[in-house]
Design an enzyme around this catalytic site. Sequence first.
Site, PDB file in Angstrom:
ATOM      1  N   ASN A  42       0.847  -1.180   0.000  1.00 55.63           N
ATOM      2  CA  ASN A  42       0.000   0.000   0.000  1.00 55.63           C
ATOM      3  C   ASN A  42       0.888   1.238   0.000  1.00 55.63           C
ATOM      4  O   ASN A  42       1.766   1.377   0.853  1.00 55.63           O
ATOM      5  CB  ASN A  42      -0.914  -0.038   1.238  1.00 55.63           C
ATOM      6  CG  ASN A  42      -1.938   1.060   1.243  1.00 55.63           C
ATOM      7  OD1 ASN A  42      -1.596   2.236   1.210  1.00 55.63           O
ATOM      8  ND2 ASN A  42      -3.199   0.698   1.300  1.00 55.63           N
ATOM      9  N   GLU A  55      -2.577  -4.546  -3.527  1.00 60.34           N
ATOM     10  CA  GLU A  55      -2.813  -5.444  -4.651  1.00 60.34           C
ATOM     11  C   GLU A  55      -2.678  -4.704  -5.983  1.00 60.34           C
ATOM     12  O   GLU A  55      -2.174  -5.268  -6.956  1.00 60.34           O
ATOM     13  CB  GLU A  55      -4.203  -6.088  -4.531  1.00 60.34           C
ATOM     14  CG  GLU A  55      -4.372  -6.942  -3.296  1.00 60.34           C
ATOM     15  CD  GLU A  55      -4.833  -6.161  -2.055  1.00 60.34           C
ATOM     16  OE1 GLU A  55      -5.254  -6.817  -1.091  1.00 60.34           O
ATOM     17  OE2 GLU A  55      -4.773  -4.898  -2.044  1.00 60.34           O
TER      18      GLU A  55
END
Length: 146
Positions: A42, A55
């Site tokens: 992140n 992701e």
Amino acid sequence: MEQPDQFMRIAIEEARIGLAEGGIPIGSSLARGDQLLGRGHNRRVQHGDPIAHAEIDCLHNAGRVGNYAGTVMYSTLMPCYLCAGAVVQFGIKKVYAGESETFAGARAFMESHGVEVIDLDLEECKQLMRDFIAKNPALWNEDIGK
């Protein structure tokens, strides 16, 4: 309970890198068989980018894979709807999540689109998030859109 394999260990490493950078400790990796295709964490805080989730960063770093058949996504936290949408969009059929206790994510959404989701319920991942959320509640609420 399953033990995390090498690709979940990479996701955990990525989460710790993100935390060390002053960001949110969520990491991810993408693999096909025994080949690592990408890894990321992140970077919302670091890049000032609201969609720089772990992701998404991992997929970005993997680059153009072409066909995602046979790939597996690993994430230290159950993917949110944004990241689950990317999983579904690219046809990734298996996701390992480190935990879903601190954030339930979009498991049902992924499963409704044929994704096999395995929650490893790892204490290491839960503790990483609990510690972060306790110290940074406003930043965490921003991350999950509250």
